[in-house]
Write an enzyme that holds these catalytic residues in place. Structure first.
Site, PDB file in Angstrom:
ATOM      1  CG  ASN A  11       0.965 -11.505 -11.519  1.00  0.00           C
ATOM      2  OD1 ASN A  11       1.735 -12.170 -12.217  1.00  0.00           O
ATOM      3  ND2 ASN A  11      -0.184 -11.974 -11.067  1.00  0.00           N
ATOM      4  CD1 TRP A  12       4.797  -7.558 -15.509  1.00  0.00           C
ATOM      5  CD2 TRP A  12       6.487  -8.246 -16.811  1.00  0.00           C
ATOM      6  NE1 TRP A  12       5.648  -6.497 -15.696  1.00  0.00           N
ATOM      7  CE2 TRP A  12       6.693  -6.892 -16.489  1.00  0.00           C
ATOM      8  CE3 TRP A  12       7.422  -8.897 -17.621  1.00  0.00           C
ATOM      9  CZ2 TRP A  12       7.801  -6.171 -16.953  1.00  0.00           C
ATOM     10  CZ3 TRP A  12       8.529  -8.181 -18.078  1.00  0.00           C
ATOM     11  CH2 TRP A  12       8.710  -6.834 -17.747  1.00  0.00           C
ATOM     12  CE  LYS A  13      -2.706 -11.452 -13.506  1.00  0.00           C
ATOM     13  NZ  LYS A  13      -4.160 -11.364 -13.457  1.00  0.00           N
ATOM     14  CG  HIS A  97      -2.825 -14.789  -8.845  1.00  0.00           C
ATOM     15  ND1 HIS A  97      -3.870 -15.032  -9.699  1.00  0.00           N
ATOM     16  CD2 HIS A  97      -2.603 -13.457  -8.889  1.00  0.00           C
ATOM     17  CE1 HIS A  97      -4.243 -13.884 -10.249  1.00  0.00           C
ATOM     18  NE2 HIS A  97      -3.497 -12.913  -9.768  1.00  0.00           N
ATOM     19  CD  GLU A  99      -4.991 -14.862 -13.175  1.00  0.00           C
ATOM     20  OE1 GLU A  99      -3.771 -14.935 -13.389  1.00  0.00           O
ATOM     21  OE2 GLU A  99      -5.640 -13.799 -13.299  1.00  0.00           O
ATOM     22  CD  GLU A 167      -4.427  -9.977  -6.867  1.00  0.00           C
ATOM     23  OE1 GLU A 167      -3.964  -9.026  -7.494  1.00  0.00           O
ATOM     24  OE2 GLU A 167      -4.321 -11.157  -7.236  1.00  0.00           O
ATOM     25  N   GLY A 173      -8.667  -8.221 -13.868  1.00  0.00           N
ATOM     26  CA  GLY A 173      -8.737  -8.175 -15.319  1.00  0.00           C
ATOM     27  C   GLY A 173     -10.083  -7.762 -15.879  1.00  0.00           C
ATOM     28  CB  SER A 212      -9.345  -3.563 -12.322  1.00  0.00           C
ATOM     29  OG  SER A 212      -9.799  -4.676 -13.085  1.00  0.00           O
ATOM     30  N   GLY A 233      -1.703  -6.384 -12.363  1.00  0.00           N
ATOM     31  CA  GLY A 233      -1.554  -7.283 -13.500  1.00  0.00           C
ATOM     32  C   GLY A 233      -1.364  -6.497 -14.784  1.00  0.00           C
ATOM     33  N   GLY A 234      -2.453  -6.315 -15.515  1.00  0.00           N
ATOM     34  CA  GLY A 234      -2.402  -5.700 -16.849  1.00  0.00           C
ATOM     35  C   GLY A 234      -1.619  -4.397 -16.914  1.00  0.00           C
TER      36      GLY A 234
HETATM   37  P1  PGA Z   1      -5.211  -7.000 -13.033  1.00  0.00           P
HETATM   38  O1  PGA Z   1      -4.607  -8.297 -12.302  1.00  0.00           O
HETATM   39  O2  PGA Z   1      -4.461  -5.809 -12.490  1.00  0.00           O
HETATM   40  O3  PGA Z   1      -4.944  -7.240 -14.489  1.00  0.00           O
HETATM   41  O4  PGA Z   1      -6.654  -6.938 -12.702  1.00  0.00           O
HETATM   42  C1  PGA Z   1      -4.263  -8.261 -10.942  1.00  0.00           C
HETATM   43  C2  PGA Z   1      -3.729  -9.600 -10.508  1.00  0.00           C
HETATM   44  O5  PGA Z   1      -4.282 -10.633 -10.889  1.00  0.00           O
HETATM   45  O6  PGA Z   1      -2.738  -9.660  -9.743  1.00  0.00           O
END
Ligand code: PGA
Length: 250
Positions: A11-13, A97, A99, A167, A173, A212, A233-234
């Site tokens: 997930n590149w956000k 998600h 967010e 999640e 993050g 994470s 994500g990251g």
């Molecule tokens: P993260 O994000 O790996 O940067 O913690 C995961 C996500 O929100 O899908």
């Protein structure tokens, strides 16, 4: 015996630009080496989606959206429908998600409508659920996630393939992750919730862990019972890290 093949989704956000296409190419080139045990997908920002559709075409890496509208088309400035993602060749779309839930006020009902839209368009929704730190500390994690799960799976999807991503909001993050025991407890509860909701199809439904995930912790997390892959994500922005996480599924 767990026969579900692992799925690792990046997930590149709101990250990446044209230079990121080189990372995607490296991911595509590495897909064959992990394909015996892990499928891969990338969910880029919309600006890169067209390019990635070309870059990933006929490679082992699927394309996914990060969000979709509930309607197929219409006067919804700035939105993208599930049908548009399907038209681009996407296989997945992330819905709900944390967010989106937090910054865009998406309720379980909205998430369920988006998951139904994904099914309507022939996509597999990746339905995200997860508790906040306050809810975890209050001992409410299982109850909160169980409630989100039940209310975010629409009837329309029950007979179609979809994915669930657990999640914990406090792990996204932050570099913090739940213990393997906490993940095992939650994923077992999610599997039970799926059995109650969709019956036998629950055995083939993939339940990803997200929050994470890194090359350093992936091997432990990916081998927890009922964990069928990762939503990353990251660490999905760099091909070396993303492929190392997939490698840890072996
Ligand atoms: P993260 O994000 O790996 O940067 O913690 C995961 C996500 O929100 O899908």
């Amino acid at each position: 015996m767990n026969q579900r093949k692992k799925l690792v989704v990046g997930n590149w956000k709101m990250n990446g630009n044209k230079a990121s296409l080189a990372e995607a190419q490296t991911m595509a080139a590495g897909a064959a080496s992990v394909s015996p045990f892990a499928d891969l997908a990338i969910c880029p920002p919309a600006t890169l989606a067209g390019w990635l559709a070309d870059t990933l075409k006929d490679t082992g890496v699927a394309l996914g959206g990060q969000n979709c509208h509930t309607e197929a088309r219409g006067a919804f400035t700035g939105d993208i429908s599930a049908e548009m993602w399907a038209d681009l060749g996407a296989r997945y779309v992330i819905v709900g998600h944390s967010e989106r839930r937090e910054y865009h006020g998406e309720t379980d009902a909205i998430v369920a409508a988006k998951a139904a839209a994904a099914a309507r368009a022939g996509l597999e929704a990746i339905i995200c659920v997860g508790e906040s730190l306050g809810q975890r500390d209050a001992g409410e994690a299982l109850q909160v996630v169980g409630g989100q799960l039940a209310a975010s799976i629409p009837d329309a999807i029950a007979a179609k393939p979809f994915v669930v991503a657990y999640e914990p909001v406090w792990a996204i993050g932050t570099g913090r992750t739940p213990t393997a025991a906490q993940v095992a407890e939650m994923h077992a509860a999610i599997r039970d919730g799926l059995r109650a909701r969709i019956g036998k199809a629950a055995e083939t439904c993939k339940v990803l862990y997200g929050g994470s995930v890194k090359p350093e912790n992936a091997r432990e997390l990916m081998h927890v019972e009922n964990v069928d892959g990762a939503l990353v994500g990251g660490a999905s922005l760099k091909a070396a890290d993303f492929l190392a996480i997939a490698q840890a599924c072996s």
